[in-house]
Design a protein around this motif. Structure first.
Motif, PDB file in Angstrom:
ATOM      1  N   UNK A 110      20.966 -12.140 -31.731  1.00  0.00           N
ATOM      2  CA  UNK A 110      20.349 -12.006 -33.042  1.00  0.00           C
ATOM      3  C   UNK A 110      19.583 -13.234 -33.485  1.00  0.00           C
ATOM      4  N   UNK A 111      19.151 -13.219 -34.709  1.00  0.00           N
ATOM      5  CA  UNK A 111      18.448 -14.350 -35.289  1.00  0.00           C
ATOM      6  C   UNK A 111      19.433 -15.429 -35.698  1.00  0.00           C
ATOM      7  N   UNK A 112      18.878 -16.617 -35.950  1.00  0.00           N
ATOM      8  CA  UNK A 112      19.718 -17.662 -36.546  1.00  0.00           C
ATOM      9  C   UNK A 112      20.170 -17.206 -37.921  1.00  0.00           C
ATOM     10  N   UNK A 113      21.410 -17.540 -38.261  1.00  0.00           N
ATOM     11  CA  UNK A 113      21.991 -17.082 -39.517  1.00  0.00           C
ATOM     12  C   UNK A 113      22.325 -18.285 -40.384  1.00  0.00           C
ATOM     13  N   UNK A 114      22.002 -18.199 -41.649  1.00  0.00           N
ATOM     14  CA  UNK A 114      22.412 -19.246 -42.585  1.00  0.00           C
ATOM     15  C   UNK A 114      23.928 -19.193 -42.752  1.00  0.00           C
ATOM     16  N   UNK A 115      24.584 -20.316 -42.534  1.00  0.00           N
ATOM     17  CA  UNK A 115      26.046 -20.348 -42.598  1.00  0.00           C
ATOM     18  C   UNK A 115      26.520 -20.265 -44.045  1.00  0.00           C
ATOM     19  N   UNK A 116      27.408 -19.314 -44.311  1.00  0.00           N
ATOM     20  CA  UNK A 116      27.958 -19.141 -45.649  1.00  0.00           C
ATOM     21  C   UNK A 116      29.158 -20.066 -45.847  1.00  0.00           C
ATOM     22  N   UNK A 117      29.637 -20.126 -47.080  1.00  0.00           N
ATOM     23  CA  UNK A 117      30.824 -20.917 -47.363  1.00  0.00           C
ATOM     24  C   UNK A 117      32.021 -20.373 -46.596  1.00  0.00           C
ATOM     25  N   UNK A 118      32.092 -19.069 -46.412  1.00  0.00           N
ATOM     26  CA  UNK A 118      33.189 -18.475 -45.662  1.00  0.00           C
ATOM     27  C   UNK A 118      33.195 -18.982 -44.222  1.00  0.00           C
ATOM     28  N   UNK A 119      32.024 -19.037 -43.598  1.00  0.00           N
ATOM     29  CA  UNK A 119      31.954 -19.519 -42.218  1.00  0.00           C
ATOM     30  C   UNK A 119      32.312 -20.996 -42.143  1.00  0.00           C
ATOM     31  N   UNK A 120      31.809 -21.801 -43.092  1.00  0.00           N
ATOM     32  CA  UNK A 120      32.176 -23.224 -43.117  1.00  0.00           C
ATOM     33  C   UNK A 120      33.692 -23.384 -43.238  1.00  0.00           C
ATOM     34  N   UNK A 121      34.312 -22.617 -44.119  1.00  0.00           N
ATOM     35  CA  UNK A 121      35.757 -22.741 -44.343  1.00  0.00           C
ATOM     36  C   UNK A 121      36.539 -22.370 -43.093  1.00  0.00           C
ATOM     37  N   UNK A 122      36.182 -21.284 -42.437  1.00  0.00           N
ATOM     38  CA  UNK A 122      36.885 -20.882 -41.220  1.00  0.00           C
ATOM     39  C   UNK A 122      36.731 -21.927 -40.124  1.00  0.00           C
ATOM     40  N   UNK A 123      35.533 -22.506 -40.006  1.00  0.00           N
ATOM     41  CA  UNK A 123      35.335 -23.579 -39.035  1.00  0.00           C
ATOM     42  C   UNK A 123      36.270 -24.760 -39.333  1.00  0.00           C
ATOM     43  N   UNK A 124      36.287 -25.197 -40.592  1.00  0.00           N
ATOM     44  CA  UNK A 124      37.095 -26.373 -40.936  1.00  0.00           C
ATOM     45  C   UNK A 124      38.576 -26.116 -40.701  1.00  0.00           C
ATOM     46  N   UNK A 125      39.046 -24.911 -41.041  1.00  0.00           N
ATOM     47  CA  UNK A 125      40.454 -24.599 -40.821  1.00  0.00           C
ATOM     48  C   UNK A 125      40.775 -24.596 -39.335  1.00  0.00           C
ATOM     49  N   UNK A 126      39.875 -24.069 -38.519  1.00  0.00           N
ATOM     50  CA  UNK A 126      40.106 -24.075 -37.080  1.00  0.00           C
ATOM     51  C   UNK A 126      40.110 -25.472 -36.508  1.00  0.00           C
ATOM     52  N   UNK A 127      39.188 -26.323 -36.975  1.00  0.00           N
ATOM     53  CA  UNK A 127      39.156 -27.712 -36.501  1.00  0.00           C
ATOM     54  C   UNK A 127      40.415 -28.453 -36.935  1.00  0.00           C
TER      55      UNK A 127
END
Length: 602
Positions: A110-127
């Motif tokens: 797909x196309x590049x997607x603007x990262x939402x706050x939900x995606x940022x939060x899931x990334x940070x929790x995983x890290x």
């Protein structure tokens, strides 16, 4: 009004290319001075979020890019090399790839997607789970990974819609609801509140297809769902979805899926590589049809640009011409671009032409302004830097040009005061007319009409020879004006010669941008929107652009349009097909397109 249904994460049971319960890993890396990340093996899917900076990735030999605040999924099979600009910071989540889940050539979804706050939060929790391993941490990390990939799928659908103009959303929504009625292009344009040419441009720019192809795709997918999930007869499905007969439905299903409706029904699935007019491969199961708009362009289909010897079209036997015509037809259906050899133009002539072009553009500004298009009109004369804007969503093009259009005859002095210049250009113009005539004999034969079908429509063609100069790029700034913005050509065919400095990129349907390399001794050709219309969308007009070159770039393009009074009426070669467009004169069609290009000045 919103046309996208919001989804809960619970609705996404699994991601099509990763297995349930897969092991996920998270990480975050900073590149204060820039740098490179390289992986040489391993089959995995990586969801990458670029917090700051820019990233250019070569993965399985294809190049992709991300910019700050964007994320995308990358599929690795043979290797990935990512280059980061200074100051870049990236977060990533990786998981093993489910074998056979994706077509062999998928590498970017797909196309590049603007990262939402939900995606940022899931990334940070995983890290934040760190690198330690324990049953609790592993379970949490994997749950976060699954949620992150599922969230990306949801955000992708919403993000694509968020970038769409309201008129495009209205047209797509109307098609989704009225596909069985087979609305015409004029009806769709009326619903969208725009002209038909502008609607076609919107679909090409945002969807990578045309309104009619999108309509055919929606109808076909609706029929496939009924074939798979019901025991209705094919005649009933054809009636409901607007195909009219079981025969026409079966033919369309075979074209897009490579299988008969009976085989699909017996298997109970659509198969893994459903092609809709070559535009898209559906990776998702039908249970996720609500995400269709975001994923119809998922698989980067990158057909190679073929090299075709056209000598037989000029002086070959009927059997030899048939072979060349078939090769041209394949190129026009797939890449929309092709290189030609056997054209009969000597290298010495090309050297003289490029030297004459350099002499003209290096004249003082007042000399060029004497023959400016703004003075002469009729699509001829000098065009200065920043006058054109081929991509109406971008900055004006950073190029200058000189247009030669001999069909526009009056008393105006349209030639620069340079010895021998006019004779040289007109000799090459005549040569290009001959090449164009040969190509059209091939197009006609491939489309199933008489080889001479186009002859009486190109007796006095609205052809234009354009000399082009692109100044070198003086900075790496991302927001600088393009050499030539993304666009499709107006007419039937373009014959391009380049002086040795690259920069042309093409975007085949469903793919990302790819370079069109220079091949000595060839011309690079592409079909335009008019021939796509004439072929009833059998041929595809491919978007292309010119990047700002690092060095001065010269090119010479010959654009071949039909006679002003020629009737451009779609060739309907398939039984049961109908014309996708109404007839239009060559003049009216060209004027609509020229207004779209130069209208930003008014």
């Amino acid at each position: 009004m919103r046309y996208v249904r919001r989804l809960d994460l619970s609705e996404i049971q699994e991601t099509a290319f990763i297995r349930r319960g897969a092991n996920f890993s998270f990480g975050q890396t900073a590149y204060p001075d820039g740098g490179e990340f390289r992986v040489t093996s391993g089959a995995y899917a990586a969801l990458i979020l670029l917090e700051t900076g820019t990233m250019s990735t070569v993965i399985d030999r294809n190049r992709r890019e991300l910019h700050a605040g964007e994320c995308g999924i990358f599929i690795n099979r043979t290797g990935r090399r990512s280059t980061y600009a200074p100051g870049s910071r990236v977060m990533w989540c990786e998981t093993p790839l489910l074998k056979s889940a994706l077509p062999a050539r998928s590498d970017f979804l797909g196309d590049r997607v603007r990262a939402s706050q939900r995606i940022f939060t899931l990334f940070r929790e995983g890290i934040n789970c760190g690198l330690n391993s324990s049953p609790t941490l592993d379970t949490l990390r994997n749950a976060l990974g699954e949620a992150l990939f599922a969230a990306w799928r949801i955000e992708a659908g919403q993000d694509v819609i968020g970038h769409m103009p309201p008129s495009l959303i209205a047209a797509k929504s109307y098609i989704d609801q009225h596909y069985a009625e087979k609305p015409s292009l004029e009806q769709l344009a009326s619903v969208a509140g725009v002209t038909p040419p502008y609607l076609i441009d919107l679909f090409r720019r945002h969807q990578g297809t045309t309104p009619i192809r999108y309509l055919r795709n929606v109808r076909a997918q609706a029929a496939l769902r009924l074939i798979r999930h019901t025991d209705m007869s094919l005649a009933s499905i054809a009636d409901i979805t607007g195909y009219g007969s079981a025969f026409h439905l079966s033919r369309e299903v075979r074209l897009m899926n490579g299988q008969s409706p009976r085989s699909i029904r017996q298997r109970g699935i659509h198969g893994q590589t459903s092609h809709t007019m070559g535009d898209a491969t559906r990776l998702l199961d039908d249970q996720h049809q609500s995400l269709r708009p975001a994923f119809e362009r998922i698989r980067p289909m990158v057909p190679p640009i073929p090299v075709i010897d056209i000598a037989a079209l000029r002086h070959g036997s009927s059997a030899e011409r048939k072979v060349v015509a078939a090769a041209l037809g394949r190129a026009c259906r797939e890449a929309g671009f092709f290189y030609i050899t056997g054209h009969g133009v000597a290298p010495e002539m090309m050297s003289r032409l490029f030297e004459a072009s350099r002499i003209f553009f290096n004249q003082p500004a007042n000399a060029k302004e004497k023959v400016a298009m703004s003075r002469l009109g009729k699509n001829r004369g000098y065009v200065g830097l920043g006058v054109e804007r081929l991509d109406t969503t971008s900055l004006p093009d950073n190029k200058e040009a000189f247009n030669i259009s001999p069909h526009n005859v009056d008393d105006a002095d349209v030639w620069p005061d340079l010895p021998g210049w006019r004779d040289l250009m007109m000799a090459y113009f005549t040569t290009c007319l001959d090449i164009g005539a040969a190509l059209h004999r091939g197009f006609a034969r491939d489309l199933g009409v008489d080889e001479n079908f186009f002859v009486d429509k190109f007796k006095n063609p609205m052809a234009t020879l354009r000399l082009l100069r692109y100044p070198p790029s003086l900075s790496k700034h991302a927001n600088q004006a393009p050499g030539a913005g993304a666009h499709t050509d107006y007419g039937n065919v373009t014959i391009l010669a380049v002086n040795g400095v690259s920069g042309l990129q093409v975007r085949p349907r469903g793919s990302d941008w790819m370079d069109a390399p220079l091949i000595p001794g060839t011309f690079i050709c592409n079909i335009g929107d008019c021939l796509m219309r004439w072929s009833n969308d059998v041929y595809v007009s491919t978007p292309h652009r010119v990047l700002r070159p690092e060095g001065e770039r010269y090119s010479i393009a010959f654009f071949l349009d039909p006679d002003a009074d020629a009737q451009v009426e779609p060739i309907v070669s398939q039984q049961g097909e109908s014309a996708h467009y109404p007839p239009v004169s060559g003049y009216d069609y060209l004027q609509e397109r020229l207004q779209a290009t130069y209208g930003h000045q008014s």
